[in-house]
Design a protein around this motif. Sequence first.
Motif, PDB file in Angstrom:
ATOM      1  N   LYS A   1       0.835  -1.190  -0.121  1.00  0.00           N
ATOM      2  CA  LYS A   1       0.022   0.002   0.173  1.00  0.00           C
ATOM      3  C   LYS A   1       0.887   1.374  -0.027  1.00  0.00           C
ATOM      4  N   LEU A   2       2.109   1.089   0.605  1.00  0.00           N
ATOM      5  CA  LEU A   2       2.547   2.507   0.740  1.00  0.00           C
ATOM      6  C   LEU A   2       3.619   2.638  -0.400  1.00  0.00           C
ATOM      7  N   LEU A   3       3.942   1.605  -1.165  1.00  0.00           N
ATOM      8  CA  LEU A   3       4.911   2.000  -2.184  1.00  0.00           C
ATOM      9  C   LEU A   3       4.223   2.573  -3.524  1.00  0.00           C
ATOM     10  N   VAL A   4       2.858   2.563  -3.605  1.00  0.00           N
ATOM     11  CA  VAL A   4       1.886   3.089  -4.736  1.00  0.00           C
ATOM     12  C   VAL A   4       2.395   4.628  -4.432  1.00  0.00           C
ATOM     13  N   ARG A   5       2.863   5.261  -3.336  1.00  0.00           N
ATOM     14  CA  ARG A   5       2.719   6.719  -3.196  1.00  0.00           C
ATOM     15  C   ARG A   5       4.298   7.049  -2.732  1.00  0.00           C
ATOM     16  N   ASP A   6       4.885   6.113  -2.694  1.00  0.00           N
ATOM     17  CA  ASP A   6       6.176   6.571  -2.368  1.00  0.00           C
ATOM     18  C   ASP A   6       7.162   5.682  -2.991  1.00  0.00           C
ATOM     19  N   ALA A   7       7.942   6.721  -3.755  1.00  0.00           N
ATOM     20  CA  ALA A   7       9.100   6.032  -4.720  1.00  0.00           C
ATOM     21  C   ALA A   7      10.072   5.418  -4.103  1.00  0.00           C
ATOM     22  N   LYS A   8      10.687   5.868  -2.893  1.00  0.00           N
ATOM     23  CA  LYS A   8      11.770   5.232  -2.492  1.00  0.00           C
ATOM     24  C   LYS A   8      11.442   3.645  -2.117  1.00  0.00           C
ATOM     25  N   VAL A   9      10.255   3.697  -1.300  1.00  0.00           N
ATOM     26  CA  VAL A   9       9.870   2.375  -0.849  1.00  0.00           C
ATOM     27  C   VAL A   9       9.417   1.465  -2.089  1.00  0.00           C
ATOM     28  N   CYS A  10       9.011   1.779  -3.139  1.00  0.00           N
ATOM     29  CA  CYS A  10       8.811   1.187  -4.560  1.00  0.00           C
ATOM     30  C   CYS A  10      10.225   0.804  -5.087  1.00  0.00           C
ATOM     31  N   GLN A  11      11.239   1.506  -5.118  1.00  0.00           N
ATOM     32  CA  GLN A  11      12.423   1.182  -5.306  1.00  0.00           C
ATOM     33  C   GLN A  11      13.127   0.032  -4.660  1.00  0.00           C
ATOM     34  N   ALA A  12      12.903   0.058  -3.384  1.00  0.00           N
ATOM     35  CA  ALA A  12      13.544  -0.843  -2.313  1.00  0.00           C
ATOM     36  C   ALA A  12      12.745  -2.125  -2.669  1.00  0.00           C
ATOM     37  N   PHE A  13      11.408  -2.163  -2.746  1.00  0.00           N
ATOM     38  CA  PHE A  13      10.524  -3.348  -3.090  1.00  0.00           C
ATOM     39  C   PHE A  13      11.030  -4.012  -4.400  1.00  0.00           C
ATOM     40  N   LEU A  14      11.271  -3.366  -5.490  1.00  0.00           N
ATOM     41  CA  LEU A  14      11.637  -3.870  -6.551  1.00  0.00           C
ATOM     42  C   LEU A  14      12.935  -4.432  -6.682  1.00  0.00           C
ATOM     43  N   GLU A  15      14.074  -3.878  -5.798  1.00  0.00           N
ATOM     44  CA  GLU A  15      15.233  -4.444  -5.699  1.00  0.00           C
ATOM     45  C   GLU A  15      15.305  -5.631  -4.737  1.00  0.00           C
ATOM     46  N   VAL A  16      14.313  -5.766  -3.928  1.00  0.00           N
ATOM     47  CA  VAL A  16      14.062  -6.975  -3.243  1.00  0.00           C
ATOM     48  C   VAL A  16      13.643  -7.970  -3.869  1.00  0.00           C
ATOM     49  N   LEU A  17      12.550  -7.700  -4.605  1.00  0.00           N
ATOM     50  CA  LEU A  17      11.626  -8.773  -5.590  1.00  0.00           C
ATOM     51  C   LEU A  17      12.639  -9.399  -6.744  1.00  0.00           C
ATOM     52  N   HIS A  18      13.780  -8.617  -7.079  1.00  0.00           N
ATOM     53  CA  HIS A  18      14.557  -9.093  -8.123  1.00  0.00           C
ATOM     54  C   HIS A  18      15.854  -9.637  -7.325  1.00  0.00           C
ATOM     55  N   MET A  19      15.739  -9.734  -5.965  1.00  0.00           N
ATOM     56  CA  MET A  19      16.934 -10.425  -5.179  1.00  0.00           C
ATOM     57  C   MET A  19      18.201  -9.720  -5.479  1.00  0.00           C
ATOM     58  N   ILE A  20      18.243  -8.238  -5.719  1.00  0.00           N
ATOM     59  CA  ILE A  20      19.368  -7.460  -5.763  1.00  0.00           C
ATOM     60  C   ILE A  20      19.736  -6.974  -4.328  1.00  0.00           C
ATOM     61  N   GLU A  21      18.897  -6.926  -3.847  1.00  0.00           N
ATOM     62  CA  GLU A  21      19.007  -6.430  -2.222  1.00  0.00           C
ATOM     63  C   GLU A  21      18.269  -7.473  -1.262  1.00  0.00           C
ATOM     64  N   SER A  22      18.596  -7.532  -0.019  1.00  0.00           N
ATOM     65  CA  SER A  22      18.236  -8.400   1.122  1.00  0.00           C
ATOM     66  C   SER A  22      16.787  -7.885   1.474  1.00  0.00           C
ATOM     67  N   PRO A  23      15.747  -8.649   1.750  1.00  0.00           N
ATOM     68  CA  PRO A  23      14.506  -8.557   2.138  1.00  0.00           C
ATOM     69  C   PRO A  23      14.620  -7.827   3.619  1.00  0.00           C
ATOM     70  N   THR A  24      15.650  -7.671   4.135  1.00  0.00           N
ATOM     71  CA  THR A  24      15.990  -6.946   5.459  1.00  0.00           C
ATOM     72  C   THR A  24      15.720  -5.501   5.185  1.00  0.00           C
ATOM     73  N   VAL A  25      15.845  -5.024   3.917  1.00  0.00           N
ATOM     74  CA  VAL A  25      15.911  -3.627   3.572  1.00  0.00           C
ATOM     75  C   VAL A  25      14.369  -3.182   3.786  1.00  0.00           C
ATOM     76  N   LEU A  26      13.330  -3.954   3.749  1.00  0.00           N
ATOM     77  CA  LEU A  26      12.003  -3.846   3.877  1.00  0.00           C
ATOM     78  C   LEU A  26      11.704  -3.615   4.946  1.00  0.00           C
ATOM     79  N   PHE A  27      12.338  -4.044   6.015  1.00  0.00           N
ATOM     80  CA  PHE A  27      12.238  -4.219   7.502  1.00  0.00           C
ATOM     81  C   PHE A  27      12.990  -3.006   8.102  1.00  0.00           C
ATOM     82  N   SER A  28      13.649  -2.172   7.391  1.00  0.00           N
ATOM     83  CA  SER A  28      14.488  -1.133   8.104  1.00  0.00           C
ATOM     84  C   SER A  28      13.562  -0.041   8.640  1.00  0.00           C
TER      85      SER A  28
END
Length: 211
Positions: free
Chosen positions: A163-190
């Motif tokens: 719900k948050l990434l729809v209006r927050d570009a930084k959260v959307c970027q972090a989600f996409l990086e986790v989705l494509h396993m570029i970053e660790s999922p722990t990023v989304l729990f920062s």
Amino acid sequence: MLLIGGDRDYPPADEAGFLEFARTLPTPTIYDAIKDAEAITPVYSYRGTENRLRHYERLPRYPENLIIIGHAVCAFNPIYGQGMTVAALDAQMLDECLQKQRKQYPEGDLTGFARQFQQKLAKIHTIPWIFAISQDSRYPGSEGAKLNLATRLTIDYMDLVLKLLVRDAKVCQAFLEVLHMIESPTVLFSPSIALKAIGQLVTGSQKAELK
């Protein structure tokens, strides 16, 4: 042309049924584009969407010199695009472990190596596995093991992140990086993301009271 269905609502494998499925989509754009087109191949259907995890690391006795990686250990619903990436990470870890083993035992001794490797491999699979089954478990028709509390909480938290990434570009970027396993999922729990995500529960409650 690719059509995807879920929860036992799948595109038929015959041409007429395939077109009818396209016609029932929320927007007519795709149907209008293909209804008068000529198919150059038959309709092919693939429904191997199960997630499968084999716990070789839990075997009471493990054969020496036997290494199991990739889909033979952990296979995913292909819709998430995780399978090849996880298999590549498996191969990378095997290379790193073998190089370390060679430095420690130049004579080539591999006693106990296989069991230790499978135990390390299991840790790589934990996060992508939780993400995959937490998403697929949303479907009423899904089958398999019951979700534990940690997985259910992950599902609820990811709903807030989505719900948050729809209006927050930084959260959307972090989600996409986790989705494509570029970053660790722990990023989304920062803290920077978690506070915003969980904060929606408070703001949502306040909006409900104002109504």
